[in-house]
Design a protein around this motif. Structure first.
Motif, PDB file in Angstrom:
ATOM      1  N   UNK A   1      -1.085   9.378  -2.576  1.00 42.01           N
ATOM      2  CA  UNK A   1      -1.610  10.063  -1.395  1.00 42.01           C
ATOM      3  C   UNK A   1      -2.959   9.474  -1.013  1.00 42.01           C
ATOM      4  N   UNK A   2      -3.247   9.548   0.273  1.00 44.42           N
ATOM      5  CA  UNK A   2      -4.517   9.079   0.821  1.00 44.42           C
ATOM      6  C   UNK A   2      -4.956  10.088   1.865  1.00 44.42           C
TER       7      UNK A   2
ATOM      8  N   UNK B   1     -11.650  16.021   7.335  1.00 44.02           N
ATOM      9  CA  UNK B   1     -10.403  15.281   7.133  1.00 44.02           C
ATOM     10  C   UNK B   1      -9.797  14.954   8.495  1.00 44.02           C
ATOM     11  N   UNK B   2      -9.349  13.695   8.637  1.00 44.35           N
ATOM     12  CA  UNK B   2      -8.750  13.274   9.888  1.00 44.35           C
ATOM     13  C   UNK B   2      -7.257  12.998   9.735  1.00 44.35           C
ATOM     14  N   UNK B   3      -6.850  12.541   8.548  1.00 47.23           N
ATOM     15  CA  UNK B   3      -5.427  12.244   8.356  1.00 47.23           C
ATOM     16  C   UNK B   3      -5.092  12.179   6.872  1.00 47.23           C
ATOM     17  N   UNK B   4      -3.792  12.249   6.611  1.00 50.45           N
ATOM     18  CA  UNK B   4      -3.315  12.029   5.243  1.00 50.45           C
ATOM     19  C   UNK B   4      -1.955  11.361   5.297  1.00 50.45           C
ATOM     20  N   UNK B   5      -1.705  10.577   4.269  1.00 56.80           N
ATOM     21  CA  UNK B   5      -0.411   9.933   4.058  1.00 56.80           C
ATOM     22  C   UNK B   5      -0.037  10.183   2.612  1.00 56.80           C
ATOM     23  N   UNK B   6       1.199  10.553   2.369  1.00 52.19           N
ATOM     24  CA  UNK B   6       1.718  10.661   1.008  1.00 52.19           C
ATOM     25  C   UNK B   6       3.092  10.015   0.981  1.00 52.19           C
TER      26      UNK B   6
ATOM     27  N   UNK C   1      -0.107   2.136   2.039  1.00 56.46           N
ATOM     28  CA  UNK C   1      -1.039   1.219   2.703  1.00 56.46           C
ATOM     29  C   UNK C   1      -0.505   0.755   4.055  1.00 56.46           C
ATOM     30  N   UNK C   2       0.772   0.440   4.101  1.00 62.04           N
ATOM     31  CA  UNK C   2       1.420   0.047   5.345  1.00 62.04           C
ATOM     32  C   UNK C   2       1.253   1.143   6.401  1.00 62.04           C
ATOM     33  N   UNK C   3       1.539   2.378   6.028  1.00 64.53           N
ATOM     34  CA  UNK C   3       1.425   3.498   6.961  1.00 64.53           C
ATOM     35  C   UNK C   3      -0.021   3.722   7.399  1.00 64.53           C
TER      36      UNK C   3
END
Length: 146
Positions: free
Chosen positions: A31-32, A89-94, A108-110
């Motif tokens: 997650x990021x 917080x502006x965004x998250x990717x998991x 990372x791609x996303x």
């Protein structure tokens, strides 16, 4: 899969609770979370605009590509819009995948896609007024590796 473009803050703990857990095909979760930062020392807020529907479709398309390319078991993408203060917080990717390399690479791609190609328009607010944020060469260069 979850894709959300929203004005409201999100709770990272709630979003990640149970993500990828209990599945026999998942060996890694990555997650990021992106935070609004002030590169100038004078930014008061960042404002993001988008076209509802168009933005979600564009993100869904790239998420679909990531799922296929890295054989992901699950994905979460949340991106906020509206006026956000520095430190918010502006965004998250998991990403959830069988192996860690796939989970990291897909995340990372996303993130690279969201930074440079997702249809958001950003405006910085500061004591001198507002200014639109221009695309950065380093963000474009990051996409070249994919």
């Amino acid at each position: 899969m979850k894709i959300s473009v929203q004005a409201e803050p999100f709770d990272l703990g709630v979003e990640m609770a149970g993500f990828g857990i209990g599945r026999e095909d998942v060996g890694a979760v990555v997650s990021f979370t992106g935070i609004v930062r002030d590169d100038t020392g004078a930014m008061e807020a960042l404002e993001l605009e988008h076209y509802p529907g168009m933005t979600e479709r564009a993100i869904a398309k790239i998420v679909g590509e990531a799922i296929e390319r890295w054989k992901l078991a699950d994905v979460i993408v949340i991106h906020r819009h509206g006026r956000l203060g520095v430190g918010e917080q502006i965004m998250m990717v998991a990403t959830a995948a069988r192996h860690r390399v796939a989970a990291f690479e897909a995340a990372e791609f996303l993130m690279d896609y969201l930074k440079s190609r997702a249809p958001f328009w950003k405006k910085e607010h500061g004591p001198e007024g507002t200014a639109w944020v221009a695309a950065k060469d380093e963000d474009e260069d990051a996409l070249k590796r994919w």
